[in-house]
Design a protein around this motif. Structure first.
Motif, short mmCIF file in Angstrom:
data_model
loop_
_atom_site.label_atom_id
_atom_site.label_comp_id
_atom_site.label_asym_id
_atom_site.label_seq_id
_atom_site.Cartn_x
_atom_site.Cartn_y
_atom_site.Cartn_z
N PRO A 96 -9.43 -10.15 7.36
CA PRO A 96 -8.71 -8.87 7.39
C PRO A 96 -7.93 -8.67 8.69
O PRO A 96 -6.86 -8.08 8.70
CB PRO A 96 -9.81 -7.82 7.25
CG PRO A 96 -10.96 -8.52 6.62
CD PRO A 96 -10.86 -9.94 7.09
N GLY A 97 -8.45 -9.15 9.79
CA GLY A 97 -7.75 -9.04 11.07
C GLY A 97 -6.45 -9.82 11.08
O GLY A 97 -5.43 -9.36 11.59
N ILE A 98 -6.46 -11.00 10.50
CA ILE A 98 -5.24 -11.81 10.42
C ILE A 98 -4.22 -11.13 9.52
O ILE A 98 -3.03 -11.13 9.81
CB ILE A 98 -5.58 -13.24 9.91
CG1 ILE A 98 -6.43 -13.97 10.94
CG2 ILE A 98 -4.32 -14.01 9.60
CD1 ILE A 98 -6.93 -15.33 10.48
N LEU A 99 -4.70 -10.52 8.44
CA LEU A 99 -3.81 -9.83 7.52
C LEU A 99 -3.13 -8.65 8.21
O LEU A 99 -1.91 -8.44 8.06
CB LEU A 99 -4.60 -9.35 6.30
CG LEU A 99 -3.80 -8.68 5.20
CD1 LEU A 99 -2.75 -9.63 4.64
CD2 LEU A 99 -4.73 -8.20 4.09
N VAL A 100 -3.87 -7.86 8.98
CA VAL A 100 -3.30 -6.73 9.70
C VAL A 100 -2.27 -7.19 10.73
O VAL A 100 -1.18 -6.63 10.84
CB VAL A 100 -4.42 -5.90 10.38
CG1 VAL A 100 -3.83 -4.85 11.31
CG2 VAL A 100 -5.31 -5.24 9.33
N VAL A 101 -2.61 -8.21 11.48
CA VAL A 101 -1.69 -8.73 12.50
C VAL A 101 -0.41 -9.25 11.84
O VAL A 101 0.70 -8.99 12.31
CB VAL A 101 -2.37 -9.84 13.33
CG1 VAL A 101 -1.37 -10.55 14.22
CG2 VAL A 101 -3.48 -9.24 14.18
N SER A 102 -0.54 -9.96 10.73
CA SER A 102 0.65 -10.50 10.07
C SER A 102 1.50 -9.37 9.47
O SER A 102 2.73 -9.43 9.49
CB SER A 102 0.27 -11.52 8.99
OG SER A 102 -0.49 -10.90 7.97
#
Length: 122
Positions: free
Chosen positions: A3-9
């Motif tokens: 989820p953190g990677i998704l938010v950053v992207s």
């Protein structure tokens, strides 16, 4: 972690159009300050219309009649230019089909003055 990677992207992808828009606006502002290559102060432009013929009338005219109409319109423009040339302070008069730096979104009547943008005559 996913989820953190998704938010950053998502944030990164949202910033791309924002930054692109800012760069486009900056480029447009710089473009407006570019010297057009011709004198723009003390110049007056105006749009002159002659009445259009209804299709029913023009469709029935012969080529010779249409040519004569064009000649009369050209003569009217020449007479108007001669009258304008006689006005005090007028240095020269000319005609053109499309104004430089004009588009379908730009008013075709108005004046350019030094230090300002295109102004329309109200």
């Amino acid at each position: 972690m996913a989820p953190g990677i998704l938010v950053v992207s998502q944030i990164a992808l949202a910033l791309i159009p924002l930054i692109s828009a800012a760069l486009l606006i900056r480029s447009f502002r710089r473009l407006m300050d570019v010297n057009p290559g011709f004198q723009t102060d003390h110049v007056l432009t105006m749009l002159v219309h002659q009445p259009d013929l209804p299709f029913e009338v023009s469709d029935k005219m012969t080529d010779a009649q249409l040519l004569e109409l064009s000649r009369r319109q050209a003569l009217e423009f020449e007479q108007t230019a001669t009258r304008i040339q006689g006005l005090p302070g007028v240095v020269s008069v000319g005609g053109i089909g499309v104004l430089p730096l004009a588009s379908e979104f730009t008013p075709h009547h108005g004046s350019w003055s030094k230090g300002s943008r295109y102004r329309t005559q109200a």
